[in-house]
Enzyme design. Structure first.
Site, PDB file in Angstrom:
ATOM      1  CG  HIS A 120      -0.398  -0.245   2.520  1.00 33.16           C
ATOM      2  ND1 HIS A 120       0.039  -1.490   2.932  1.00 33.16           N
ATOM      3  CD2 HIS A 120      -0.177   0.577   3.572  1.00 33.16           C
ATOM      4  CE1 HIS A 120       0.494  -1.419   4.166  1.00 33.16           C
ATOM      5  NE2 HIS A 120       0.393  -0.167   4.589  1.00 33.16           N
ATOM      6  CG  LEU A 121       2.035   5.062  -2.932  1.00 33.55           C
ATOM      7  CD1 LEU A 121       3.498   5.038  -2.504  1.00 33.55           C
ATOM      8  CD2 LEU A 121       1.928   5.294  -4.444  1.00 33.55           C
TER       9      LEU A 121
END
Length: 256
Positions: A120-121
């Site tokens: 996840h960014l």
DNA sequence: GTTCTAGAAC
DNA sequence: GTTCTAGAAC
């Protein structure tokens, strides 16, 4: 559903199946969700959808796992996240202007040792002013200079760097990273060391207030109206109320 | 993630 | 005495 695997379950779902309180947007390759425990005024997560790649779910488990898998496929995944993150950044900047009358920085990056499974960014406003920021590790994990928060542009540059450098970054020691989280509390604006979390939080609010004041003076000089919609419920449009409500409802779900 | 709590810091 | 941190249990 365990907290640790919640993002993985999101990555497998069709975008249409999400309530608006969780999903912010989606593209062919990714979904963007509200972070359930936002550590800044604006905080979103961009996740690769599991069905849109031939990489395995475990290869998508973390940045570390992804970079150890196929390098060119990894680059495609990160580049696609970068595309969506740019859009989210624009959305955040529009909301900043609408709610506060000015823009400030937006950080985009990965945690070097995340606590939840599935890549996840993070895309978040550069203020770290949030009720949900409560512990030293919360703060240090987003501090832009400590090395635990890996800026997207840096990660992208690894792909074009010397292979030895790439290998070095891929093999980063988890122990060192976890030690970083226990380091002192240094203000990311002025580098002063703060005694404890409550003092740091007061200080971060003051630093953000200074940014707001500076922006307001600048608007005045340019002859624009210095008045800005105050960040209170009564000053918000219906759409903004929906966004705000969605954010608070999203709190029930995401992020460890 | 939260709650509880012992003990450190002030 | 009060505030704060951090580890254990959930």
């Amino acid at each position: 559903m365990s907290h640790l695997k919640i993002l993985q379950s999101y990555a497998k779902r069709s975008p249409e199946s999400f309530p608006a309180s969780i999903l912010f947007g989606h593209s062919a390759k990714n979904i963007t969700i509200f972070d359930g425990f936002p550590k800044s005024k604006f905080h979103f997560l961009v996740l690769p959808r599991a069905s849109e790649t031939d990489l395995s779910l475990s290869d998508l488990g973390s940045l570390h796992a992804l970079l150890k898998a196929d390098k060119s496929k990894a680059k495609e995944v990160v580049a696609a996240l970068a595309d969506d993150a740019r859009g989210v950044r624009g959305d955040i900047e529009r909301e900043m202007v609408k709610h506060y009358g000015f823009k400030w920085d937006v950080w985009t990056g990965f945690h070097a040792a995340p606590s939840m499974v599935h890549l996840h960014l993070h895309v978040l406003s550069a203020d770290l002013c949030s009720d949900k920021l409560k512990h030293k590790k919360h703060y240090n994990s987003f501090h832009p200079k400590l090395g635990f928060f890996l800026h997207l542009d840096d990660v992208l540059s690894w792909f074009d760097a010397e292979p030895t450098y790439y290998e070095h970054m891929v093999s980063m020691k988890k122990l060192h990273l976890l030690i970083v989280l226990k380091e002192g509390l240094t203000c990311f604006h002025c580098y002063k060391e703060m005694k404890n979390i409550p003092i740091l939080k007061d200080h971060l609010q003051e630093e953000w207030d200074k940014l707001a004041t500076k922006a307001s003076r600048k608007r005045k000089r340019k002859g624009e109206s210095a008045d800005v919609a105050v960040p209170e419920e009564k000053g918000l449009s219906d759409q903004e109320k929906t966004l705000k409500r969605a954010k608070s409802e999203a709190t029930e779900n995401v992020e460890a």
